[in-house]
Scaffold this motif. Sequence first.
Motif, mmCIF file in Angstrom:
data_model
loop_
_atom_site.group_PDB
_atom_site.id
_atom_site.type_symbol
_atom_site.label_atom_id
_atom_site.label_comp_id
_atom_site.label_asym_id
_atom_site.label_seq_id
_atom_site.Cartn_x
_atom_site.Cartn_y
_atom_site.Cartn_z
ATOM 1 N N VAL A 128 -2.621 7.519 -4.572
ATOM 2 C CA VAL A 128 -1.557 8.454 -4.949
ATOM 3 C C VAL A 128 -2.212 9.610 -5.688
ATOM 4 C CG1 VAL A 128 0.589 8.796 -6.217
ATOM 5 C CG2 VAL A 128 0.123 6.589 -5.126
ATOM 6 N N LEU A 129 -2.136 10.786 -5.103
ATOM 7 C CA LEU A 129 -2.717 11.969 -5.736
ATOM 8 C C LEU A 129 -1.635 12.654 -6.564
ATOM 9 C CD1 LEU A 129 -4.773 13.430 -2.759
ATOM 10 C CD2 LEU A 129 -5.466 11.739 -4.457
ATOM 11 N N GLY A 163 9.019 2.241 -4.986
ATOM 12 C CA GLY A 163 8.814 1.126 -4.061
ATOM 13 C C GLY A 163 7.366 1.006 -3.630
ATOM 14 N N GLU A 164 7.124 0.186 -2.603
ATOM 15 C CA GLU A 164 5.782 -0.092 -2.095
ATOM 16 C C GLU A 164 5.497 0.793 -0.880
ATOM 17 O OE1 GLU A 164 3.084 -4.019 -1.166
ATOM 18 O OE2 GLU A 164 5.069 -3.915 -0.269
ATOM 19 N N SER A 210 -1.852 -1.092 0.480
ATOM 20 C CA SER A 210 -0.554 -0.745 -0.096
ATOM 21 C C SER A 210 -0.704 -0.388 -1.563
ATOM 22 C CB SER A 210 0.434 -1.900 0.058
ATOM 23 O OG SER A 210 -0.006 -3.038 -0.693
ATOM 24 N N THR A 211 0.287 0.325 -2.084
ATOM 25 C CA THR A 211 0.360 0.684 -3.499
ATOM 26 C C THR A 211 1.825 0.809 -3.884
ATOM 27 O OG1 THR A 211 -0.403 2.222 -5.202
ATOM 28 C CG2 THR A 211 0.266 3.175 -3.121
ATOM 29 N N THR A 212 2.108 0.620 -5.162
ATOM 30 C CA THR A 212 3.488 0.705 -5.662
ATOM 31 C C THR A 212 3.652 1.967 -6.495
ATOM 32 O OG1 THR A 212 3.712 -1.703 -5.698
ATOM 33 C CG2 THR A 212 5.266 -0.434 -7.041
ATOM 34 N N ILE A 213 4.724 2.694 -6.224
ATOM 35 C CA ILE A 213 5.036 3.931 -6.931
ATOM 36 C C ILE A 213 6.334 3.739 -7.713
ATOM 37 C CG2 ILE A 213 5.693 6.354 -6.672
ATOM 38 C CD1 ILE A 213 3.877 6.525 -4.282
#
Length: 611
Positions: A263-264, A319-320, A333-336
């Motif tokens: 996530v930038l 969410g993911e 995957s990453t969670t925001i």
Amino acid sequence: MMEPPATAACASCRRRPLPPPLLCLLLAALCLPPALGLYTVNAIYGDTIIIPCPLEVPEGLMFGKWKYEMPNGSPVFIAFRSSTKKSVQYDDVPDYKDRLSLSENYTLSIKNARISDEKRFVCMLVTEDDVSEEPTIVKVFKQPSQPEILHQADLLETEKLQMLGECVARDSYPEGNVTWYKNGRILQPVEDVVVINLQKIVDKSTGLFTVTSSLQYMPTKEDADAKFSCIVTYYGPSGQKTIQSEPIVFDVHYPTEKVTIQVLSQSRTIKEGDNITLKCSGNGNPPPQEFLFYIPGETEGVRSSDTYVMTDVRRNATGEYKCSLTDKSMMDSTTITVHYLDLQLTPSGEVTKQIGEALPVSCTISSSRNATVFWIKDNTRMQTSPSFSSLQYQDAGNYVCETALQEVEGLRKRQTLKLIVEGKPQIKMTKKTNTNKMSKTIICNVEGFPKPAVQWTVTGTGSIINKTEETKYVNGKFASKIIIAPEENVTLTCIAENELERTVTSMNVSAISIPEYDEPEDRSDDNSEKVNDQAKLIVGIVVGLLLVALVAGVVYWLYVKKSNDAKGKSEKAAAQNFASLPRTASKHVDKDLGNIEENKKLEENNHKSET
């Protein structure tokens, strides 16, 4: 450095007249057995070869000669010097034409050294009785050029044996040897992994060697930044030396083994309204150019380049998030978390209420994390939340409810309440005689909002008093005062009027010659609280004393009532006759003072008769 020669070939002397004994000596010298030692001269290719004669010049020397030996052992004379005639002669040998020089001490010099000069040269010194000779071996060395890696591969692929390049070292003598290095370590041949081939070529015209070493190599992923080089090892006059090529880094291609999503963001936290850029990358070389991005709530991936941008995100974007290669073979995957903050102030905006009314106020917060809430009134932070059960003028002002998430930069909300407390004008008038006894101050204390306009008039005449003074209007209160010196009794009227109502209050003021009890001016709110506390204490003490005095008075009155009934009737009649006396008020100050004195005397007499 010089060493004695190993053998000498027999040869005939030059065709010139020689005495028989000398001829025999010369022939014997040409057929000497092999020498016991060797003299060696090391020379650099292209330089001048200097060959000192190893023999000491004997007495009675007739001449000296230099020759060299052919590979088959036959001699070739190249230089002659007579000691008596001081003349030098050079034989007609094409390889040494214009290249030879023989000094007086019989040192032979050969200009522009060649590889073909690497021979055994013999110095001969001849006397009438003897012929001496000593061989010298000449060795020529040539440093190779700096090795170069040619025919370099455009790229290398893992798990595949391919030609990396050729290391070329030109124009050396004797021939050199090439070694390959990776990151400063020698590459040893390994079957089907490291294959090295060496080739040597001799230039027939110069006798110099060109050495070429080819390298076939099977790279791995770890070779992506590896530095390959080659080193040529050669021999010079002073021993073994090396020259290294410039290092080469090859573009190593290898497949992607892992996918990573990032996530930038300019800050470490994301809030509503921000823009989010997702970046997906693979660890292969070259890296993948396209990916599939999976957004929360969507079943199918969105095909995109290595970045995916979302603008003005809302809280439902939490969410993911996932990304994968286009063939869905690898995924990460990453969670925001999109932080939010809501504030609801009730009531808000401009609110107008009447004094004494109640006003419930609430500030409701909804947020993604615990938020801090504080109140500000008129740019001053409040210690507690406002609560209004009975509004007062001092409650009016600009209220701000503000909240913030400390962990999220820039996430802050606020709402304002402008509270207006209105009230009808309220008036309280006071008067006092000033200390100089020459004037009186009349004060009209006014409360109300909007601020009432105050007007003073003289009752009866209706004249308006314009010369007034006003205190500062604070918390809905102020005072208007006038200073007068009336020559006769007057009635003053204070009129206070605002948008809500008109209030009128009057006060009788005696002439300046008649002192009046001073009445305290209306104090400010801060001081009034302290005065009220002191007044309450004093009033309590006074009320207690009055109650004691009242009880004592009632007891005394009941005691004397019975004994004074008859006397009371005659006293009442006298009092009535005194009260029926005519009284007129004088308009002049002197008459008023006389009346006051008479009234005092009458009251004294009445009091005596009652007693």
